[in-house]
Design a protein around this motif. Structure first.
Motif, PDB file in Angstrom:
ATOM      1  N   PRO A   1     -26.607  58.578 -71.382  1.00 36.53           N
ATOM      2  CA  PRO A   1     -27.497  57.954 -70.394  1.00 36.53           C
ATOM      3  C   PRO A   1     -27.337  56.447 -70.269  1.00 36.53           C
ATOM      4  O   PRO A   1     -27.562  55.884 -69.199  1.00 36.53           O
ATOM      5  CB  PRO A   1     -28.892  58.318 -70.925  1.00 36.53           C
ATOM      6  CG  PRO A   1     -28.694  59.587 -71.689  1.00 36.53           C
ATOM      7  CD  PRO A   1     -27.356  59.412 -72.340  1.00 36.53           C
TER       8      PRO A   1
ATOM      9  N   THR B   1     -24.883  55.764 -67.559  1.00 31.93           N
ATOM     10  CA  THR B   1     -25.074  56.373 -66.255  1.00 31.93           C
ATOM     11  C   THR B   1     -26.404  56.036 -65.595  1.00 31.93           C
ATOM     12  O   THR B   1     -26.564  56.213 -64.384  1.00 31.93           O
ATOM     13  CB  THR B   1     -24.969  57.908 -66.354  1.00 31.93           C
ATOM     14  OG1 THR B   1     -25.944  58.389 -67.293  1.00 31.93           O
ATOM     15  CG2 THR B   1     -23.583  58.318 -66.797  1.00 31.93           C
ATOM     16  N   GLN B   2     -27.361  55.568 -66.388  1.00 30.25           N
ATOM     17  CA  GLN B   2     -28.684  55.292 -65.846  1.00 30.25           C
ATOM     18  C   GLN B   2     -28.961  53.805 -65.859  1.00 30.25           C
ATOM     19  O   GLN B   2     -29.080  53.189 -66.925  1.00 30.25           O
ATOM     20  CB  GLN B   2     -29.757  56.026 -66.646  1.00 30.25           C
ATOM     21  CG  GLN B   2     -29.594  57.540 -66.605  1.00 30.25           C
ATOM     22  CD  GLN B   2     -30.610  58.266 -67.475  1.00 30.25           C
ATOM     23  OE1 GLN B   2     -31.557  57.660 -67.961  1.00 30.25           O
ATOM     24  NE2 GLN B   2     -30.401  59.556 -67.679  1.00 30.25           N
TER      25      GLN B   2
END
Length: 284
Positions: free
Chosen positions: A279, A282-283
């Motif tokens: 994450p 990607t976040q």
């Protein structure tokens, strides 16, 4: 009571978390306790590794201490002072965070940064354990912005391979040594189960993310310029340049079984770390 120095850092914060999860009484040393994020029930104390008086005060009543005292080339004597502070405060057991390659002449000055503290620990008369971790898997978090943008991330280490270690394994080894006297007198060189180059780490990360993770191999001139642009002194930058060359030439192509020996299980792989931290890449 266990004192944890560097309590907001990569390893120290995980040591605090793991000790608290075990129900241990923990005191976290921080320059700014009001901003320190610690688990419920963890006590905080204000202090700085270069301020002997504040460290001794924070150690009062502690039976064990996790020592983190080297953040640059000028910290050697302060690192030695942490051991003296522990003795003065009546601490019985110390675990010092050192670094792989300490004492290796090929690393030049960088290889001496932790020597003062290691020598002090060994001669202290206390129960001591030294941890010498290899490159942290979490170092690739420096690629996050480039990965999100789809641009090449900087590679300062060339083609050199390293026994990349999950910081959680380093912290878990520290916790074991803080709690169990059977680790006293040991120097653990902590690595992952395999050596990887930066490009091999990028390939693993790309597989986990399902998209390319390109790298830009920095020239020596680019490396030094980046270090100086980050605000490092010329001496500090030059020391890190020697380290980068040492790694590029294969000097840190080392795997040990010390994580397994200390914890009774295999070291985590870089892939496991990447999967757990997907994450972060990607976040936004």
């Amino acid at each position: 009571m266990i004192l944890v120095m560097g309590a907001t850092g990569t390893i120290g914060s995980e040591v605090v978390r793991q000790l608290a999860a075990r129900g241990e009484k923990v005191r976290a040393l921080s320059r700014d306790p009001a901003k320190a994020r610690v688990p419920a029930g963890v006590e905080t104390a204000a202090g700085h590794h270069r301020d002997r008086e504040s460290v001794e005060a924070a150690m009062a009543g502690a039976q064990a201490a996790f020592l983190v005292g080297v953040f640059g080339p000028d910290d050697g004597e302060h690192d030695r002072g942490l051991v003296a502070a522990a003795k003065a405060a009546g601490v019985r057991r110390i675990v010092k965070l050192s670094a792989i390659g300490t004492g290796d002449p090929r690393l030049g000055v960088f290889g001496t940064w932790h020597l003062h503290g290691e020598e002090a620990a060994r001669g202290s008369g206390l129960e001591w354990t030294l941890l010498r971790p290899s490159a942290f898997a979490s170092n690739t978090l420096s690629w996050v912005q480039a990965v999100r943008e789809g641009t090449p991330a900087p590679n300062m280490m060339g083609a050199g391979r390293q026994g990349v270690v999950d910081p959680r394994d380093v912290a878990e080894t520290a916790v074991a040594a803080l709690l169990d006297p059977r680790h006293a007198g040991r120097t653990y060189t902590l690595t992952g189960p395999e050596t990887l180059s930066a490009h091999e780490q990028a390939a693993v990360l790309a597989d986990v993310l399902g998209r390319p993770v390109p790298l830009h191999d920095l020239s020596p001139q680019e490396r030094r310029a980046q270090l100086l642009a980050a605000g490092l002194s010329e001496d500090y930058a030059d020391g890190l340049m020697v380290t980068a060359r040492f790694i590029h030439e294969g000097g840190n192509d080392v795997v040990t079984g010390d994580v397994r020996e200390a914890l009774g299980r295999p070291a985590r792989t870089y892939r496991q770390w990447a999967e757990d931290h997907e994450p972060a890449f990607t976040q936004g």
